[in-house]
Design a protein around this motif. Structure first.
Motif, PDB file in Angstrom:
ATOM      1  N   LYS A 156    -136.748  -1.649  33.027  1.00 17.36           N
ATOM      2  CA  LYS A 156    -135.540  -1.137  32.367  1.00 17.36           C
ATOM      3  C   LYS A 156    -135.787  -1.053  30.868  1.00 17.36           C
ATOM      4  N   ARG A 157    -135.465   0.099  30.282  1.00 15.63           N
ATOM      5  CA  ARG A 157    -135.612   0.253  28.817  1.00 15.63           C
ATOM      6  C   ARG A 157    -134.256   0.572  28.220  1.00 15.63           C
ATOM      7  N   HIS A 158    -133.742  -0.379  27.448  1.00 23.42           N
ATOM      8  CA  HIS A 158    -132.437  -0.237  26.793  1.00 23.42           C
ATOM      9  C   HIS A 158    -132.543   0.851  25.718  1.00 23.42           C
ATOM     10  N   LEU A 159    -131.592   1.789  25.705  1.00 26.13           N
ATOM     11  CA  LEU A 159    -131.662   2.877  24.722  1.00 26.13           C
ATOM     12  C   LEU A 159    -130.829   2.570  23.475  1.00 26.13           C
ATOM     13  N   GLY A 160    -130.436   1.308  23.322  1.00 27.58           N
ATOM     14  CA  GLY A 160    -129.796   0.891  22.066  1.00 27.58           C
ATOM     15  C   GLY A 160    -128.280   0.998  22.079  1.00 27.58           C
ATOM     16  N   ALA A 161    -127.688   1.263  23.254  1.00 30.02           N
ATOM     17  CA  ALA A 161    -126.228   1.432  23.283  1.00 30.02           C
ATOM     18  C   ALA A 161    -125.659   0.944  24.615  1.00 30.02           C
ATOM     19  N   TYR A 162    -124.338   0.702  24.603  1.00 36.41           N
ATOM     20  CA  TYR A 162    -123.601   0.301  25.803  1.00 36.41           C
ATOM     21  C   TYR A 162    -122.511   1.318  26.084  1.00 36.41           C
ATOM     22  N   ILE A 163    -122.101   1.367  27.336  1.00 37.91           N
ATOM     23  CA  ILE A 163    -120.947   2.200  27.713  1.00 37.91           C
ATOM     24  C   ILE A 163    -119.945   1.334  28.448  1.00 37.91           C
ATOM     25  N   SER A 164    -118.685   1.583  28.169  1.00 43.43           N
ATOM     26  CA  SER A 164    -117.637   0.930  28.959  1.00 43.43           C
ATOM     27  C   SER A 164    -116.632   1.999  29.359  1.00 43.43           C
ATOM     28  N   ILE A 165    -116.110   1.864  30.554  1.00 40.80           N
ATOM     29  CA  ILE A 165    -115.071   2.802  31.008  1.00 40.80           C
ATOM     30  C   ILE A 165    -114.127   2.075  31.950  1.00 40.80           C
ATOM     31  N   PHE A 166    -112.845   2.411  31.838  1.00 38.44           N
ATOM     32  CA  PHE A 166    -111.856   1.826  32.755  1.00 38.44           C
ATOM     33  C   PHE A 166    -110.603   2.703  32.780  1.00 38.44           C
ATOM     34  N   THR A 167    -109.820   2.512  33.811  1.00 43.69           N
ATOM     35  CA  THR A 167    -108.585   3.282  33.973  1.00 43.69           C
ATOM     36  C   THR A 167    -107.463   2.606  33.195  1.00 43.69           C
ATOM     37  N   ALA A 168    -106.612   3.433  32.581  1.00 44.64           N
ATOM     38  CA  ALA A 168    -105.481   2.918  31.798  1.00 44.64           C
ATOM     39  C   ALA A 168    -104.341   3.938  31.880  1.00 44.64           C
ATOM     40  N   PRO A 169    -103.125   3.553  31.502  1.00 43.47           N
ATOM     41  CA  PRO A 169    -102.041   4.542  31.503  1.00 43.47           C
ATOM     42  C   PRO A 169    -102.359   5.712  30.560  1.00 43.47           C
ATOM     43  N   ASN A 170    -101.911   6.891  30.959  1.00 45.89           N
ATOM     44  CA  ASN A 170    -102.203   8.119  30.192  1.00 45.89           C
ATOM     45  C   ASN A 170    -101.182   8.261  29.069  1.00 45.89           C
ATOM     46  N   HIS A 171    -101.208   7.353  28.101  1.00 48.29           N
ATOM     47  CA  HIS A 171    -100.121   7.386  27.118  1.00 48.29           C
ATOM     48  C   HIS A 171    -100.271   8.506  26.099  1.00 48.29           C
ATOM     49  N   LEU A 172    -101.447   9.172  26.068  1.00 43.87           N
ATOM     50  CA  LEU A 172    -101.566  10.350  25.197  1.00 43.87           C
ATOM     51  C   LEU A 172    -101.062  11.606  25.911  1.00 43.87           C
ATOM     52  N   GLY A 173    -100.701  11.463  27.180  1.00 48.71           N
ATOM     53  CA  GLY A 173    -100.162  12.604  27.933  1.00 48.71           C
ATOM     54  C   GLY A 173    -101.176  13.720  28.117  1.00 48.71           C
ATOM     55  N   LEU A 174    -102.442  13.371  28.307  1.00 45.83           N
ATOM     56  CA  LEU A 174    -103.491  14.394  28.432  1.00 45.83           C
ATOM     57  C   LEU A 174    -103.436  15.035  29.815  1.00 45.83           C
ATOM     58  N   ASP A 175    -103.647  16.331  29.833  1.00 45.37           N
ATOM     59  CA  ASP A 175    -103.673  17.066  31.105  1.00 45.37           C
ATOM     60  C   ASP A 175    -105.017  17.766  31.245  1.00 45.37           C
ATOM     61  N   ARG A 176    -105.893  17.219  32.055  1.00 40.66           N
ATOM     62  CA  ARG A 176    -107.242  17.756  32.279  1.00 40.66           C
ATOM     63  C   ARG A 176    -107.919  18.057  30.932  1.00 40.66           C
ATOM     64  N   TRP A 177    -107.889  17.075  30.110  1.00 34.55           N
ATOM     65  CA  TRP A 177    -108.330  17.227  28.729  1.00 34.55           C
ATOM     66  C   TRP A 177    -109.047  15.971  28.266  1.00 34.55           C
ATOM     67  N   GLU A 178    -110.102  16.145  27.417  1.00 34.06           N
ATOM     68  CA  GLU A 178    -110.746  14.970  26.848  1.00 34.06           C
ATOM     69  C   GLU A 178    -110.619  14.986  25.332  1.00 34.06           C
ATOM     70  N   THR A 179    -110.293  13.840  24.774  1.00 33.67           N
ATOM     71  CA  THR A 179    -110.096  13.708  23.335  1.00 33.67           C
ATOM     72  C   THR A 179    -111.101  12.692  22.801  1.00 33.67           C
ATOM     73  N   TYR A 180    -111.885  13.111  21.813  1.00 28.88           N
ATOM     74  CA  TYR A 180    -112.956  12.267  21.267  1.00 28.88           C
ATOM     75  C   TYR A 180    -112.629  11.831  19.846  1.00 28.88           C
ATOM     76  N   HIS A 181    -113.117  10.635  19.528  1.00 29.35           N
ATOM     77  CA  HIS A 181    -113.037  10.152  18.145  1.00 29.35           C
ATOM     78  C   HIS A 181    -114.388   9.494  17.838  1.00 29.35           C
ATOM     79  N   ALA A 182    -115.061  10.002  16.790  1.00 29.72           N
ATOM     80  CA  ALA A 182    -116.407   9.494  16.461  1.00 29.72           C
ATOM     81  C   ALA A 182    -116.355   8.576  15.248  1.00 29.72           C
ATOM     82  N   LEU A 183    -117.096   7.475  15.353  1.00 34.21           N
ATOM     83  CA  LEU A 183    -117.231   6.514  14.256  1.00 34.21           C
ATOM     84  C   LEU A 183    -118.717   6.221  14.099  1.00 34.21           C
ATOM     85  N   PRO A 184    -119.146   5.681  12.975  1.00 33.52           N
ATOM     86  CA  PRO A 184    -120.590   5.408  12.853  1.00 33.52           C
ATOM     87  C   PRO A 184    -121.088   4.482  13.975  1.00 33.52           C
TER      88      PRO A 184
END
Ligand SMILES: Cc1cc2nc3c(=O)[nH]c(=O)nc-3n(C[C@H](O)[C@H](O)[C@H](O)COP(=O)(O)OP(=O)(O)OC[C@H]3O[C@@H](n4cnc5c(N)ncnc54)[C@H](O)[C@@H]3O)c2cc1C
Length: 443
Positions: free
Chosen positions: A179-207
């Motif tokens: 296994k070779r770690h590429l320097g990052a982790y991912i996390s994902i989980f289900t939560a209430p859709n409080h942004l009211g998104l409809d078949r849409w993805e919203t991204y926010h990038a930080l350093p």
């Protein structure tokens, strides 16, 4: 296989996610007798949306599951980037966002696992809540001792048990070797859709970090909108892209990617949640609220973004498949496609060699390896893109996102992104249909 050895017929597959059930489906079709053992007490749901494109489309067609995949498509309409105040910086339609061409589709990983399981469960033996404790190979087969204490014989064993493969550890050695770690982790989980998104993805990038919230047609509680419909309208209400659509689901997925050195001993969920909270402590936008839902999420997932790199994928009567053999990570967008294609190729080669595993395993690996390596190189580049470290590079990216839809060269840029992704998705060619099965069964 020696000239006196009996051709293989019984196959134990470890892992019931994508690769395992897909292989079971094809092996049964070719007249073998597969058994699938899964450590979880029942089929695992959860996970993110996965791409079905390139070679994997034809694989799914030949497996007879393409229509069902289409019926459960995420049906995404597009995506946008927002700034720390939640203002939309720019938005793009789903095809450009995902580098997709005509037949490409997307489905939730859990849905795909369910489709494959339901297609096989009447014909294939599934052992849930158990795991392989020991394997002892001899000239005629493999004696398998399960954790439950049961001991059984199989002709072959396939490890389709993912990035942290138990089969790989038992037969090839400790995970750290491959296994070779590429320097990052991912996390994902289900939560209430409080942004009211409809078949849409919203991204926010930080350093060094990327946050994405999306809601797809695969989420629970969604009021179905006609497939391909624009209910809610791209760039609809609220300025947040797909917000406020008529078909918005009750649930959304919160996805976090962040740079971090490899953390040993990160298997316990409480430690994983702590790592995630620390990585995003003090960050703005909706992040505190999104993170707040990690505590109650029953499908919380966090793992290192890693590659699995091995000199060979088989030893004697044991062979590895999917992420266990060659994880290309979520950054490639191809882990599921490669798992499906690998399952198809392995079953086809076993049928073509009439159960002679020595011939079949070598052909399977020779067929898959160049395409796998192409996808792994692509993943290395994408991880860097997802975790851009400097503020000025993020600003530059946001400038591009803002201006691209209005520039005359937008189609050129879109094509360049698409071409790279499509080349990787088609990197493993598909063999001709394997010879007719020994017994006539449905796909
Ligand atoms: C619940 C879940 C959520 C996921 N979510 C993401 C995600 O958000 N991001 C991402 O990049 N990838 C995720 N993945 C991995 C992704 O599904 C794979 O990259 C891809 O689909 C290839 O599939 P695979 O079948 O080779 O491996 P996987 O999908 O990883 O499946 C491996 C299977 O083996 C089982 N298993 C593990 N150990 C044993 C054992 N000792 N005995 C028997 N069975 C065992 C696991 O429970 C699992 O069902 C997820 C996998 C799962 C199972």
């Amino acid at each position: 296989m020696s000239s006196t050895a009996r051709p293989a017929r019984t196959v134990l597959i470890s892992g019931a996610s994508v690769a395992g059930p897909a292989l079971a489906l094809r092996l049964h079709r070719h007249g073998f007798t597969p058994t699938v053992v899964e450590r979880a007490p029942e089929l695992r749901t959860g996970g993110y949306k996965v791409d079905i494109r390139g070679t994997a489309i034809e694989v799914c067609r030949r497996m007879g599951i393409l229509d069902e995949i289409r019926a459960h498509s995420t049906d995404m309409r597009g995506g946008s980037y927002v700034d720390s105040a939640g203002r939309t910086i720019g938005e793009l339609p789903a095809d450009v966002f995902g580098g997709r061409v005509e037949e490409d589709d997307e489905i939730m990983r859990g849905e795909l696992a369910r489709i494959l399981y339901e297609r096989t469960r009447d014909d294939v033996e599934y052992l849930f809540g158990d795991s392989v404790a020991a394997l002892a190979e001899d000239a005629d087969g493999v004696t398998v001792t399960f954790e439950s204490g049961t001991v059984r014989r199989f002709d072959l064993v396939v490890g389709a048990d993912g990035l942290h493969s138990n089969t790989r550890r038992l037969v090839f050695g400790p995970e750290e070797r491959f296994k070779r770690h590429l320097g990052a982790y991912i996390s994902i989980f289900t939560a209430p859709n409080h942004l009211g998104l409809d078949r849409w993805e919203t991204y926010h990038a930080l350093p060094g970090k990327l946050v994405c919230v999306y809601s797809s047609a695969g989420e629970s509680g969604r009021t179905p909108a006609p497939r391909g419909s624009d209910a809610g309208g791209a760039g609809g209400a609220g300025g947040a892209g797909g917000a406020g659509g008529a078909g918005g689901a009750a649930d959304a997925k919160n996805l976090f990617v962040f740079s971090a050195p490899e953390q040993p001993h990160l298997r316990d969920t409480a430690a994983q949640k702590r790592l995630l909270a620390e990585a995003f402590a003090g960050d703005g936008w909706e992040i505190p609220r999104l993170l707040g839902h990690a505590a109650d999420a029953d499908d919380f997932y966090l793992d290192s973004i890693s590659l699995v790199e091995m000199d060979r994928w088989s030893k004697g009567r044991v062979v590895l498949l999917g992420d266990a053999a060659h994880c290309a990570s979520l950054a490639s967008g191809q882990g599921t496609g490669l798992a499906l294609t690998g399952a198809y190729v392995l079953a086809a080669e076993l049928a073509r060699a009439d159960g002679d595993h020595t011939v079949a395993f070598a052909r399977y690996e020779a067929h898959m390896r160049p395409g796998v390596e192409q996808n792994q190189r692509m993943a290395e580049g994408f991880v860097k893109e997802m975790t851009v470290g400097s503020r000025w590079r993020i600003r530059l990216r946001m400038l591009m996102v803002r201006t691209l839809p209005r520039t005359p060269w937008k189609n050129l840029v879109a094509r360049k992104i698409r071409d790279g992704i499509q080349a990787a998705a088609n990197a493993v060619p598909l063999p001709d249909e394997a010879p007719a099965p020994r017994s006539t069964v449905s796909p």
